[in-house]
Design an enzyme around this catalytic site. Sequence first.
Site, PDB file in Angstrom:
ATOM      1  N   HIS A  37      62.943  47.003  34.329  1.00 24.19           N
ATOM      2  CA  HIS A  37      62.774  48.322  35.113  1.00 24.19           C
ATOM      3  C   HIS A  37      63.455  49.503  34.610  1.00 24.19           C
ATOM      4  CE1 HIS A  37      61.936  51.352  38.509  1.00 24.19           C
ATOM      5  NE2 HIS A  37      60.954  51.247  37.590  1.00 24.19           N
ATOM      6  N   GLU A  92      63.580  53.201  35.408  1.00 25.10           N
ATOM      7  CA  GLU A  92      63.245  54.526  35.972  1.00 25.10           C
ATOM      8  C   GLU A  92      63.951  55.651  35.267  1.00 25.10           C
ATOM      9  OE1 GLU A  92      60.650  55.614  38.318  1.00 25.10           O
ATOM     10  OE2 GLU A  92      61.471  57.405  37.312  1.00 25.10           O
ATOM     11  N   GLU A 140      53.718  56.997  35.370  1.00 23.89           N
ATOM     12  CA  GLU A 140      53.981  58.418  35.352  1.00 23.89           C
ATOM     13  C   GLU A 140      53.815  58.831  33.851  1.00 23.89           C
ATOM     14  OE1 GLU A 140      55.340  56.829  38.789  1.00 23.89           O
ATOM     15  OE2 GLU A 140      56.771  57.142  36.966  1.00 23.89           O
ATOM     16  N   GLU A 149      50.261  52.014  45.436  1.00 27.81           N
ATOM     17  CA  GLU A 149      51.369  52.270  46.222  1.00 27.81           C
ATOM     18  C   GLU A 149      51.046  53.545  47.065  1.00 27.81           C
ATOM     19  OE1 GLU A 149      53.590  52.899  42.732  1.00 27.81           O
ATOM     20  OE2 GLU A 149      53.600  54.856  42.849  1.00 27.81           O
TER      21      GLU A 149
HETATM   22  C1  NOJ Z   1      56.873  55.220  40.906  1.00 24.24           C
HETATM   23  C2  NOJ Z   1      56.211  53.807  40.284  1.00 24.24           C
HETATM   24  O1  NOJ Z   1      54.783  54.050  40.268  1.00 24.24           O
HETATM   25  C3  NOJ Z   1      56.587  53.005  41.233  1.00 24.24           C
HETATM   26  O2  NOJ Z   1      55.959  51.615  40.953  1.00 24.24           O
HETATM   27  C4  NOJ Z   1      58.067  52.694  41.326  1.00 24.24           C
HETATM   28  O3  NOJ Z   1      58.396  51.745  42.107  1.00 24.24           O
HETATM   29  C5  NOJ Z   1      58.931  53.871  41.614  1.00 24.24           C
HETATM   30  N1  NOJ Z   1      58.320  55.038  40.741  1.00 24.24           N
HETATM   31  C6  NOJ Z   1      60.161  53.920  41.371  1.00 24.24           C
HETATM   32  O4  NOJ Z   1      60.491  53.718  39.994  1.00 24.24           O
HETATM   33 CA    CA Z   2      53.486  56.262  40.170  1.00 20.60          CA
END
Ligand code: NOJ
Ligand code: CA
Length: 714
Positions: free
Chosen positions: A412, A414, A483, A507
Amino acid sequence: MRAQLIIAILFCVSLSGYSQVLTSPQKKLTLQFQLTEKGEPTYQLSIGNKKVTEPSLMGLELKEQPALTEGFTIARIDTTSVNEKWNPVWGEVKEIVNNYRELAAHLQQTTTGRNMIIRFRLFDDGLGFRYEFPAQSKLTYFTVTGERTQYQLTGNHKSFWIPGDYDTNEYPYTTSVLSEVDALTESKKYNEIGTQSPIGKNVVQTPFMMNSADGLYINIHEAALLNYPAMYLKVNQENFSLSTELAPDAFGNKAYLQTPCNTPWRTVLVSYKAADLLMSKTILNLNEPSVIKETSWIKPQKFVGIWWGMHMGTATWNYADQGNIILKNTDWSKLKPNGKHGATTQNTKRFIDFAATHGLDGVLVEGWNVGWEDWAGNWKEEVFDFVTPYPDFNVNELQAYAKEKGVKLIMHHETSSSVTNYERRIDQAIRFMKDHGYDAVKTGYVGRIIPRGEFHDGQWMVNHFTRVAEKFATNKIMMDAHESVRPTGQHRTYPNWMASEAARGNEFNAWSSGNPPEHETILPFTRLMGGPMDYTPGIFQIKLDYYNTGNKYQVHTTLAKQLALYVTMYSPLQMAADLPENYEKHLDAFQFIKDVPVDWDDTKVLEAEPGDYIVTARKEKGKQAWFIGAITDEDKRDVPVSFSFLEPNKTYVVTIYGDAPDAHWETNPMAYAIQNYTVTSKTILKLKLAAGGGAALVVKPATAEQSKKIKRYK
Ligand code: NOJ
Ligand code: CA
């Protein structure tokens, strides 16, 4: 298998007023290309005798140069026709037919001598066209400030839209006629993500789905969005003309181009049957073939993740609770752990065990790397380095453990939208992945882009996403981008870019007003027209006060509908999004998630109406089994399912994972029933879907014993 016919027509005289007609291979659609008296290029599209658009203007506006919108003459017209087949690396069908007729209008602007080609490709289910600029001395570098492309519609169509926000697609859809589109008001209601960019009152996002009063379904989007900003549509509410808007950069410019170059394809898909639009391959066909030659490492897969707990608030991404940590100078082992960190070695092993027990391929671990103390809120440029695990995440031990269990860990990244930081560090991050056995990554771009002024949908970010996909391709890494800009079929070219979020995912049900029950009946007609979505289905614990009393949120669904989404929402990467302990309580229903494939030989959309319902049947890749997903909006519904697509004179067993008779998304969402019957190609099954509900079906050839023992469906 490429049948190609090229006809070049040479004109020696100026041909304003002249019009050229192109028909689609089976003559379903007709395109008329014409220059006006002022030498403005226009196009007009019809289906049979019905106009989809009236003559609509075309062209580009440039900075410090005359616009490329008028004063053109036709230098030459080329027509071609193509009829070929190709096999996607993965997908909804194993073979795709690419059959179109093409018209390329070579235009010259008399006053400036500049050349522009408008290339049209007319398929039986839609039109693609783009602007091309050959290498030429009078047009070298140029800055696009606007695009003239219009879609002059013929009426006040019903439409399904989200605001045209340059930063996010994470909105629920509004259904209204064109004259009532109000993107500004709608966008103000949804500020959960805090990234919203300036939104024009009547500007909507694409794919933009419409339904005319006389039963025509029209979808406008784009294909092969590369080196150009994303397109939006501005609705003229008096004359129902849509005009093109483009995401700007920090200076308000739209695109910087250098000849030879071209824009993305503008697409108009059209049919009298909504279901047919969902099966269109035109957007994919307009993208270039795969740049990846050896593709055996690209594997469609199902995964679980250390994820939903964070969205439920039972775990955290961050290890410590203090904020404002300096990435470079912090001794992470000295920070006081908050006791709720999700990505611990022990917890990751639990997820690996669960995946191994149930035959799932991967485990996504979010919050494994340092920086989450600052990831949102402080918006620093240097938040993550993508290579330093938290002290309680033993990456080497987990690498060995996952390998032993035959499960892959999913990386992951981010970025918290600190994009230059990510670009600086990505080579090292890839090396870290290769060293530790990761071959798939979920990227994320939460928040406003750093550097400020750029937008998620601008040319700068479009190029970032492509560059990252290319880098991962070179390193044999599969990508799932959250995103990101919404997809435009570029997974044909980069089949390692397997899914994107780029819409309001499951989510949102965790911590906001959520997604209304109709949401998933609209997504396939909008966001998914461009490519697969990582929607994260499979939530079994639907009422969320289970986690903390007073939590008023819930997923707007029944449990059976969560299963159906694995079929109706196509993606080669599918998450089983809930916590292992919630699946362990319903192992009979979880069996469907274990069995459902992520790669298919064939797909038939049996019934579909945007905003109401979708019934999709798909045949497992290389196997005889069919899987069917049926979903409805907030209304309960009886759906007949005809099995006429099965082989005749053969008995099959159908397992129905359906809503229990008293199920209801709001009052009784977890009530499901599992039934088995034998059926044949003559059977018409009457599915009963609860309000906000659905059904998931598995259909397999019956063994002799099953044919005898299992009750025939009546
Ligand atoms: C937004 C993402 O859509 C989600 O899946 C993720 O857990 C969070 N950001 C943190 O990165
Ligand atoms: Ca998102």
